[in-house]
Design an enzyme around this catalytic site. Structure first.
Site, PDB file in Angstrom:
ATOM      1  N   GLY A 125       0.827  -1.213   0.000  1.00  6.59           N
ATOM      2  CA  GLY A 125       0.000   0.000   0.000  1.00  6.59           C
ATOM      3  C   GLY A 125       0.851   1.248   0.000  1.00  6.59           C
ATOM      4  N   GLY A 135      -0.567   4.602  -1.132  1.00  3.48           N
ATOM      5  CA  GLY A 135      -1.725   5.130  -0.417  1.00  3.48           C
ATOM      6  C   GLY A 135      -1.400   6.314   0.479  1.00  3.48           C
ATOM      7  CD  GLN A 136      -4.577   9.631   4.714  1.00  4.11           C
ATOM      8  OE1 GLN A 136      -5.203   8.641   5.077  1.00  4.11           O
ATOM      9  NE2 GLN A 136      -4.748  10.822   5.249  1.00  4.11           N
ATOM     10  CG  ASP A 189      -3.469  -7.707  -5.711  1.00  8.59           C
ATOM     11  OD1 ASP A 189      -3.818  -7.736  -4.503  1.00  8.59           O
ATOM     12  OD2 ASP A 189      -4.275  -7.792  -6.658  1.00  8.59           O
ATOM     13  CE1 TYR A 210     -10.782   0.138   7.337  1.00  8.38           C
ATOM     14  CE2 TYR A 210     -11.741   1.161   9.279  1.00  8.38           C
ATOM     15  CZ  TYR A 210     -10.663   0.967   8.434  1.00  8.38           C
ATOM     16  OH  TYR A 210      -9.478   1.601   8.685  1.00  8.38           O
ATOM     17  CE  LYS A 223      -8.252  -1.942   9.000  1.00 10.25           C
ATOM     18  NZ  LYS A 223      -6.842  -2.056   8.634  1.00 10.25           N
ATOM     19  CB  ILE A 246      -4.297   9.369   9.115  1.00  7.88           C
ATOM     20  CG1 ILE A 246      -4.227   8.102   9.973  1.00  7.88           C
ATOM     21  CG2 ILE A 246      -2.910   9.963   8.894  1.00  7.88           C
ATOM     22  CD1 ILE A 246      -3.608   8.268  11.332  1.00  7.88           C
TER      23      ILE A 246
END
Ligand code: SER
Length: 316
Positions: free
Chosen positions: A8, A11-12, A53, A142, A146, A172
Site C-alpha cells: 500500500g 496510499g495515504q 497485490d 471494515y 479490523k 489520519i
C-alpha cells in the site's frame, strides 16, 4: 540490517511512510509495494518499487524473497466507506491480504506492522475514554475485518512467534496523498476546500466527535512501535493511539482563526454518519504510552497551522 517492504505504498500513509523509512534505513533497503496506481516521482526515484497485490500470496512471497525482506509494513487496505459499498473487496483485501502477508512472514521470518483502526470498535463500545481492552462488536465490514485482523496478528505471534505489531489508528490527516474512501476523510477535505473555496460542505453532523492524528505523528507511531523493546509489549497488535478528538464545528473554528471568511455547511451522508456514530468519541491510549512511550506532537491548533501553510503553497 533491516530490509523493509511497504504494501500500500502508494496510499495515504504508505506514500509518506516509505519516504521516512528510506531516510531512516537507507533508500535501497525499503521496497515500495503498490498495486496499480502510478507512484509519485518521489517514491519511484528514491528507491525500489514492485507491483504487489497482497491478495496474491505468491507475489508477496516472490518480492520478499527477491529483496531478502525482514520487515513488512502492511498498509494495503480498504477504508470504511468503500468497504460498505464493496464488502467483498474489503474482505478480500483486508482479510485474505493480511493472511497472505502473515503466511509469508511466517515462512521468511519477517516482522509485520499492521494498522487496525477506531473502526474496530462499535456501537456497544464505551464511547468516551474508550479503554484499550473493551467491547468490540463493530457493525461495519471494515470493522469486522479490523477486529479479525487484530486477532489474526495476535494468533501468528502466539502460535508461530511472528513478530507482529500494530496500532488502532484514528482518522489520519495529511497533505501529500488523499485518503481513499474513509469516514474520517472530511477532516482532510476541509483543509483543501478552505484554501480553494473558503467553503466546505461537511458530510458528518456537528457534534460527531472522532479521534484524529496528524501524519507526522502517525508515521512516528509506526516506527516507534516497530523499534520498541519487545519485552515491554503486552498488547502488540492493537494499541489505541490518538492525538486529538474534535467534531466538525471545532475544526472549522480552528480554520477560521486563520481564514476568517471560511464557512461550513452540512449535507450529511447517512452511511458515513452511521459509521462515525458507531465509533468512539475519544480513546484512552495509556497502554501505548506505558508500553512503548507513545506521545504525540501535534494537537488541533498546531496541525491546523501546518496544514494551512503546506496546502497554501501546494494549491497556489
Ligand atoms: N480513517 C479510517 C476510515 O475512515 C478509519 O480508520 O475509514
Amino acid at each position: 540490517m533491516k530490509k523493509i517492504l511497504v504494501t500500500g505504498a502508494v496510499g495515504q500513509i504508505g506514500s509518506e511512510l516509505t519516504i521516512l523509512l528510506r531516510d531512516l534505513y537507507g533508500n535501497d533497503n525499503v521496497v515500495a509495494g503498490g498495486r496499480k496506481t502510478r507512484p509519485s516521482e518521489k517514491l519511484m526515484n528514491s528507491g525500489p518499487f514492485e507491483i504487489v497485490d497482497c491478495t496474491d500470496g505468491n507475489r508477496v512471497a516472490e518480492v520478499v524473497k527477491k529483496h531478502k525482506i525482514d520487515a513488512i509494513y502492511h498498509l494495503a487496505a480498504i477504508l470504511s466507506a468503500v468497504a460498505e459499498a464493496k464488502p467483498n473487496v474489503a474482505w478480500d483485501v483486508n482479510i485474505n491480504g493480511l493472511y497472505n502477508v502473515l503466511e509469508v512472514a511466517r515462512e521468511f521470518d519477517c516482522a509485520v506492522f499492521t494498522p487496525s483502526s477506531i473502526g474496530a470498535f462499535g456501537p456497544t463500545t464505551p464511547p468516551d475514554n474508550t479503554p484499550q481492552d473493551t467491547i468490540q462488536r463493530p457493525n461495519t465490514m471494515y470493522g469486522v475485518t479490523k477486529v479479525a485482523g487484530e486477532l489474526l496478528c495476535d494468533y501468528y505471534y502466539k502460535r508461530f512467534k511472528v513478530d507482529t505489531r500494530g496500532l488502532r489508528y484514528p482518522g489520519i490527516i495529511s497533505n501529500e496523498t488523499l485518503p481513499g474512501g474513509g469516514t474520517t476523510d472530511y477532516a482532510v477535505d476541509i483543509y483543501y476546500e478552505a484554501i480553494r473555496q473558503k467553503k466546505y460542505t461537511c458530510f458528518l453532523k456537528a457534534g460527531t466527535f472522532l479521534d484524529m492524528m496528524y501524519m507526522p505523528d502517525a508515521l512516528k507511531s509506526a516506527v516507534d512501535l516497530m523499534e520498541a523493546d519487545p519485552s515491554r509489549l503486552i498488547h502488540r497488535n492493537a494499541f489505541n493511539v490518538t492525538s486529538m478528538s474534535f467534531d466538525p464545528e471545532m475544526i472549522a473554528a480552528e480554520i477560521r482563526k486563520h481564514i476568517p471568511e471560511f464557512v461550513m455547511d452540512y449535507d450529511v451522508d447517512p452511511v458515513r454518519q452511521e459509521i462515525a456514530s458507531s465509533w468512539p468519541n475519544n480513546m484512552d491510549d495509556s497502554a501505548a504510552r506505558q508500553e512503548w512511550g507513545w506521545s504525540p506532537e501535534f494537537d488541533l491548533e498546531k496541525m491546523t497551522v501546518d496544514m494551512l501553510e503546506v496546502l497554501g503553497k501546494k494549491l497556489k
